[in-house]
Design a protein around this motif. Structure first.
Motif, mmCIF file in Angstrom:
data_model
loop_
_atom_site.group_PDB
_atom_site.id
_atom_site.type_symbol
_atom_site.label_atom_id
_atom_site.label_comp_id
_atom_site.label_asym_id
_atom_site.label_seq_id
_atom_site.Cartn_x
_atom_site.Cartn_y
_atom_site.Cartn_z
ATOM 1 N N LYS A 74 -2.617 13.497 14.188
ATOM 2 C CA LYS A 74 -2.162 13.989 13.526
ATOM 3 C C LYS A 74 -1.980 14.146 12.124
ATOM 4 C CE LYS A 74 0.258 16.069 17.756
ATOM 5 N NZ LYS A 74 1.985 17.040 18.225
ATOM 6 N N PHE A 75 -1.988 13.342 11.405
ATOM 7 C CA PHE A 75 -1.919 12.987 10.117
ATOM 8 C C PHE A 75 -3.506 13.496 9.913
ATOM 9 C CE2 PHE A 75 -2.840 10.910 5.797
ATOM 10 C CZ PHE A 75 -1.574 10.879 5.915
ATOM 11 N N PRO A 76 -3.456 14.378 8.734
ATOM 12 C CA PRO A 76 -4.540 15.272 8.019
ATOM 13 C C PRO A 76 -5.217 13.241 8.027
ATOM 14 C CG PRO A 76 -2.710 16.058 6.626
ATOM 15 C CD PRO A 76 -2.223 14.799 7.428
ATOM 16 N N SER A 77 -6.563 13.784 7.997
ATOM 17 C CA SER A 77 -7.573 12.714 7.989
ATOM 18 C C SER A 77 -7.949 12.502 6.316
ATOM 19 C CB SER A 77 -8.934 12.997 9.087
ATOM 20 O OG SER A 77 -9.227 14.081 8.847
ATOM 21 N N ASN A 78 -8.014 14.151 5.713
ATOM 22 C CA ASN A 78 -8.524 13.688 4.339
ATOM 23 C C ASN A 78 -7.291 13.984 3.526
ATOM 24 O OD1 ASN A 78 -11.395 15.548 4.674
ATOM 25 N ND2 ASN A 78 -9.672 17.457 5.241
ATOM 26 N N ASN A 79 -5.848 13.316 3.593
ATOM 27 C CA ASN A 79 -5.398 12.810 2.762
ATOM 28 C C ASN A 79 -5.158 10.537 2.777
ATOM 29 O OD1 ASN A 79 -4.634 15.552 3.065
ATOM 30 N ND2 ASN A 79 -2.309 14.800 3.181
ATOM 31 N N PHE A 80 -6.228 10.823 2.500
ATOM 32 C CA PHE A 80 -6.514 9.307 2.758
ATOM 33 C C PHE A 80 -7.226 8.766 1.507
ATOM 34 C CE2 PHE A 80 -6.089 9.397 7.909
ATOM 35 C CZ PHE A 80 -4.783 7.965 7.540
ATOM 36 N N ILE A 81 -6.401 7.691 0.446
ATOM 37 C CA ILE A 81 -7.678 6.843 -0.588
ATOM 38 C C ILE A 81 -8.400 5.994 -0.104
ATOM 39 C CG2 ILE A 81 -7.010 6.724 -2.985
ATOM 40 C CD1 ILE A 81 -5.168 8.809 -3.131
ATOM 41 N N ILE A 82 -9.257 5.665 0.262
ATOM 42 C CA ILE A 82 -9.913 4.645 0.500
ATOM 43 C C ILE A 82 -10.264 4.238 -0.369
ATOM 44 C CG2 ILE A 82 -11.377 3.581 1.820
ATOM 45 C CD1 ILE A 82 -9.922 5.499 3.279
ATOM 46 N N GLU A 83 -9.551 2.531 -0.212
ATOM 47 C CA GLU A 83 -10.308 1.519 -0.979
ATOM 48 C C GLU A 83 -11.388 0.646 -1.338
ATOM 49 O OE1 GLU A 83 -6.423 -1.681 -0.962
ATOM 50 O OE2 GLU A 83 -7.150 -2.085 0.771
ATOM 51 N N PRO A 84 -11.948 0.487 -2.401
ATOM 52 C CA PRO A 84 -13.227 0.073 -1.672
ATOM 53 C C PRO A 84 -12.973 -0.891 -1.840
ATOM 54 C CG PRO A 84 -12.868 0.329 -4.881
ATOM 55 C CD PRO A 84 -11.826 1.129 -3.452
ATOM 56 N N GLU A 85 -12.302 -2.471 -1.839
ATOM 57 C CA GLU A 85 -11.982 -3.773 -1.504
ATOM 58 C C GLU A 85 -10.701 -3.738 -2.027
ATOM 59 O OE1 GLU A 85 -13.518 -6.150 -4.660
ATOM 60 O OE2 GLU A 85 -14.794 -4.758 -5.479
ATOM 61 N N GLY A 86 -9.948 -4.869 -1.474
ATOM 62 C CA GLY A 86 -8.941 -5.466 -1.415
ATOM 63 C C GLY A 86 -8.912 -6.185 -2.923
ATOM 64 N N LYS A 87 -7.425 -5.733 -3.197
ATOM 65 C CA LYS A 87 -7.618 -6.570 -4.696
ATOM 66 C C LYS A 87 -6.222 -6.976 -4.496
ATOM 67 C CE LYS A 87 -11.219 -6.149 -7.200
ATOM 68 N NZ LYS A 87 -12.743 -6.474 -7.254
ATOM 69 N N ASN A 88 -5.564 -7.278 -4.008
ATOM 70 C CA ASN A 88 -3.974 -8.438 -3.456
ATOM 71 C C ASN A 88 -2.945 -7.174 -5.116
ATOM 72 O OD1 ASN A 88 -4.041 -10.729 -2.029
ATOM 73 N ND2 ASN A 88 -4.673 -12.119 -3.953
#
Length: 88
Positions: A74-88
């Motif tokens: 039920k969480f809105p799928s458009n409400n994600f901010i996807i990081e391109p790669e981990g940076k610690n």
């Protein structure tokens, strides 16, 4: 009327800091530790006391987005901010 706050929940990572319980395929955000809810859902529920679901965003990686949506469809799928790669 006062505008509701926007909440950003950081939920990335590789599952290393909550070892041995947390793993890459089962990170701490998706663990049930204190209740029958995942840690992420507990955080979302706390945020809902001050704002609405459409104003809650989750910062994570692409693979965790899919896992989060499986556990919390039920969480809105458009409400994600996807990081391109981990940076610690």
């Amino acid at each position: 009327p006062k505008e509701l706050p926007v909440v950003m929940i950081m939920a990335g990572g590789k599952g290393e800091r909550f070892w041995p319980r947390s793993r890459t395929n089962s990170p701490k955000q998706l663990q049930k530790v204190y209740s029958n809810k995942t840690l992420l859902r507990e955080t979302i529920d706390r945020a809902l006391t001050i704002t609405t679901l459409d104003r809650i965003f989750i910062g994570t990686n692409a693979s965790l987005k899919n896992e989060i949506l499986k556990k919390d469809p039920k969480f809105p799928s458009n409400n994600f901010i996807i990081e391109p790669e981990g940076k610690n």
